[in-house]
Design a protein around this motif. Structure first.
Motif, PDB file in Angstrom:
ATOM      1  N   LEU A 346      -5.573   2.841  -3.307  1.00 51.31           N
ATOM      2  CA  LEU A 346      -4.336   1.820  -3.008  1.00 51.31           C
ATOM      3  C   LEU A 346      -4.198   0.791  -4.451  1.00 51.31           C
ATOM      4  O   LEU A 346      -5.623   0.485  -4.850  1.00 51.31           O
ATOM      5  CB  LEU A 346      -5.071   0.895  -2.071  1.00 51.31           C
ATOM      6  N   ALA A 347      -3.302   0.600  -4.795  1.00 47.24           N
ATOM      7  CA  ALA A 347      -2.846  -0.480  -5.906  1.00 47.24           C
ATOM      8  C   ALA A 347      -2.555  -2.028  -5.111  1.00 47.24           C
ATOM      9  O   ALA A 347      -1.503  -1.897  -4.486  1.00 47.24           O
ATOM     10  CB  ALA A 347      -1.829  -0.016  -6.542  1.00 47.24           C
ATOM     11  N   TYR A 348      -3.422  -2.880  -5.198  1.00 44.85           N
ATOM     12  CA  TYR A 348      -3.386  -4.102  -4.219  1.00 44.85           C
ATOM     13  C   TYR A 348      -2.807  -5.368  -4.907  1.00 44.85           C
ATOM     14  O   TYR A 348      -2.438  -6.109  -4.369  1.00 44.85           O
ATOM     15  CB  TYR A 348      -4.834  -4.594  -3.812  1.00 44.85           C
ATOM     16  N   ALA A 349      -2.536  -5.120  -6.191  1.00 50.41           N
ATOM     17  CA  ALA A 349      -1.884  -6.444  -6.777  1.00 50.41           C
ATOM     18  C   ALA A 349      -0.555  -6.655  -6.691  1.00 50.41           C
ATOM     19  O   ALA A 349      -0.003  -7.752  -6.895  1.00 50.41           O
ATOM     20  CB  ALA A 349      -2.087  -6.513  -8.252  1.00 50.41           C
ATOM     21  N   TYR A 350       0.129  -5.686  -6.257  1.00 46.03           N
ATOM     22  CA  TYR A 350       1.885  -6.120  -6.153  1.00 46.03           C
ATOM     23  C   TYR A 350       2.397  -6.758  -4.731  1.00 46.03           C
ATOM     24  O   TYR A 350       3.021  -7.548  -4.743  1.00 46.03           O
ATOM     25  CB  TYR A 350       2.567  -4.746  -6.236  1.00 46.03           C
ATOM     26  N   CYS A 351       1.653  -6.135  -3.707  1.00 49.03           N
ATOM     27  CA  CYS A 351       2.233  -6.901  -2.472  1.00 49.03           C
ATOM     28  C   CYS A 351       1.940  -8.364  -2.325  1.00 49.03           C
ATOM     29  O   CYS A 351       0.957  -8.743  -2.768  1.00 49.03           O
ATOM     30  CB  CYS A 351       1.367  -6.106  -1.236  1.00 49.03           C
ATOM     31  N   HIS A 352       2.444  -8.989  -1.386  1.00 45.00           N
ATOM     32  CA  HIS A 352       2.202 -10.350  -1.305  1.00 45.00           C
ATOM     33  C   HIS A 352       1.116 -10.528  -0.428  1.00 45.00           C
ATOM     34  O   HIS A 352       0.820  -9.791   0.347  1.00 45.00           O
ATOM     35  CB  HIS A 352       3.301 -11.396  -0.522  1.00 45.00           C
ATOM     36  N   VAL A 353      -0.009 -11.614  -0.703  1.00 43.57           N
ATOM     37  CA  VAL A 353      -1.218 -11.484  -0.273  1.00 43.57           C
ATOM     38  C   VAL A 353      -1.003 -11.793   1.283  1.00 43.57           C
ATOM     39  O   VAL A 353      -1.993 -11.098   2.162  1.00 43.57           O
ATOM     40  CB  VAL A 353      -2.076 -12.542  -0.747  1.00 43.57           C
ATOM     41  N   ASP A 354      -0.024 -12.426   1.881  1.00 49.26           N
ATOM     42  CA  ASP A 354      -0.085 -12.796   3.397  1.00 49.26           C
ATOM     43  C   ASP A 354       0.401 -11.318   3.978  1.00 49.26           C
ATOM     44  O   ASP A 354       0.399 -11.262   5.180  1.00 49.26           O
ATOM     45  CB  ASP A 354       0.971 -13.761   3.608  1.00 49.26           C
ATOM     46  N   ASP A 355       1.081 -10.407   3.488  1.00 46.51           N
ATOM     47  CA  ASP A 355       1.581  -9.105   4.123  1.00 46.51           C
ATOM     48  C   ASP A 355       0.326  -8.135   3.818  1.00 46.51           C
ATOM     49  O   ASP A 355       0.524  -7.229   4.562  1.00 46.51           O
ATOM     50  CB  ASP A 355       2.499  -8.552   3.105  1.00 46.51           C
ATOM     51  N   ILE A 356      -0.811  -8.249   3.432  1.00 47.33           N
ATOM     52  CA  ILE A 356      -1.690  -7.323   3.310  1.00 47.33           C
ATOM     53  C   ILE A 356      -2.460  -7.141   4.617  1.00 47.33           C
ATOM     54  O   ILE A 356      -2.487  -5.807   4.961  1.00 47.33           O
ATOM     55  CB  ILE A 356      -2.807  -7.553   2.049  1.00 47.33           C
TER      56      ILE A 356
END
Ligand code: PLP
Length: 381
Positions: A346-356
């Motif tokens: 999983l690459a976690y930097a791209y999604c909006h934090v609220d969507d994680i």
């Protein structure tokens, strides 16, 4: 449908410094002006080489040699140039058992014999295993062209090669007469203060390390600014096969003007944002799939690695996740021999934090629904 893109090693788009870069662009253009009629030359824009040197000094306490630093179109071009110089068809190269798929692609294109060295997800490549492989190759009269390693926050596992292992790797490179290509793509993406040991390039005393780094992961892959650093004769050998006239001096100057002023502040802001996203992924996994899978808890970098149960139907997982808009990378893309492993990155930097939380909950549900009967029965017991 929402897109939960945990694919691709991209930095945080929400802390991308657009306004500051507009100001940096004006400064860069005023500085360069008519000089832009010239080709940048094979080493590239000096201001960015100086900045790269300063960036290294800030972390490692010593500068990079500016005259032995070469700006490239992303570190991917640095990899193409460096690997293309030292690997001939049929040559043997050693690397972590799991490593960056782009590097594996270049090695395969160059028809290298890729030897994967076992590793763990905390301290990286296992040095006893590396020694064994080197001994075995020596018995076959094979001198490997290189050891390739991503020393900090490795792609895909997040491992940080320990200081002890770095020192041992340098000894082994000397003993078995090979070079080390140190890919420091993820250096500086740290969520805790200063967790990474001295770089191999800094520790090297026998001119065996070529250092590669990039601005893609702390700023943006779209700027395409990377670099390699090598002492002679390696530096000249690498440039011998470079024909592109150099990397965009305009892009280099903009990146340099921005970072001269904002390096520390930008890292502080973006690392805090990326660290919070990483924590959100870990928390949601903890909540939903504890006991079913295991995963890394990164201290930096852009990736989290999940080992899935052997009972996972990978193609079902792909289908179920993509039906919910969740993207991830399959573990086998990073295996040196492309083995079908039950793991994902999983690459976690791209999604909006609220969507994680929502995206990772869908992923967790997809993982649960992709288990074959055996696990279902065991869980019911
Ligand atoms: C380990 C590693 N090296 C090099 C690269 C290439 O990055 P870029 O060409 O954008 O600098 C990547 C990209 O994901 C990577 O993970």
């Amino acid at each position: 449908m929402k897109d939960f893109a945990f694919t691709g090693g991209r930095p945080d788009p929400f802390t991308f410094p657009t306004e500051e870069l507009i100001k940096a662009s004006e400064k860069a253009l005023r500085k360069l002006g008519g000089d832009l009629v010239n080709y940048p030359g094979e080493s590239g824009y000096k201001g960015l080489r100086e900045l790269a040197s300063m960036r290294f000094e800030r972390r490692e306490g010593v500068p990079l040699p500016v005259d032995n630093t070469s700006i490239t179109s992303g570190s991917m071009q640095a990899l193409e140039l460096v690997l293309g110089t030292f690997i001939k068809p049929g040559d043997t190269v050693l690397t972590e058992e799991f490593t960056y798929s782009g590097t594996l692609g270049i090695m395969r294109h160059l028809q290298a014999n890729i030897v994967g060295v076992p590793m763990d997800y905390v301290d990286g490549m296992d040095m006893d295993a590396l020694e064994e492989k080197l001994k075995e190759l020596k018995r076959q009269n094979v001198t490997p062209s290189m050891i390739y390693t991503t020393s900090n926050h490795q792609n895909p596992t997040g491992a940080i090669l320990s200081l002890e292992r770095r020192q041992r790797m340098l000894e082994l490179a000397e003993e078995y007469d090979t070079i080390i290509v140190e890919d420091d793509c993820y250096g500086d993406i740290d969520f805790v203060p200063n967790p990474t040991p001295d770089s191999l390039f800094k520790l090297d005393t026998s001119n065996r390390v070529i250092f590669i780094a990039t601005f893609s992961k702390i700023l943006g892959a779209g700027v395409r600014q990377g670099y390699f650093v090598a002492n002679q004769p390696h530096y000249g050998m690498i440039h011998h096969n470079r024909w592109d006239g150099g990397t965009s001096a305009l892009a280099s100057a903009i990146v340099a003007e921005f970072f001269i002023e904002h390096l520390d502040k930008h890292l502080e802001i973006t690392n805090a944002a990326v660290g919070a996203k990483c924590q959100a992924v870990v928390d949601t996994l903890d909540e939903h799939v504890s006991g079913l899978c295991t995963w890394t808890r990164p201290r930096g970098g852009l990736f989290l690695w999940i080992d899935l149960p052997e009972t996972t139907d990978m193609s079902k997982l792909n289908t179920l996740a993509s039906e919910k808009g969740v993207g991830f990378s399959s573990g086998s893309a990073f295996h040196y021999a492309g083995a079908p492993v039950k793991a994902i990155r999983l690459a976690y930097a791209y999604c909006h934090v609220d969507d994680i939380p929502e995206g990772i909950t869908y992923l967790a549900e997809a993982i649960q629904a992709s288990q074959s009967e055996v696990v279902g029965e065991a869980a019911a017991d």
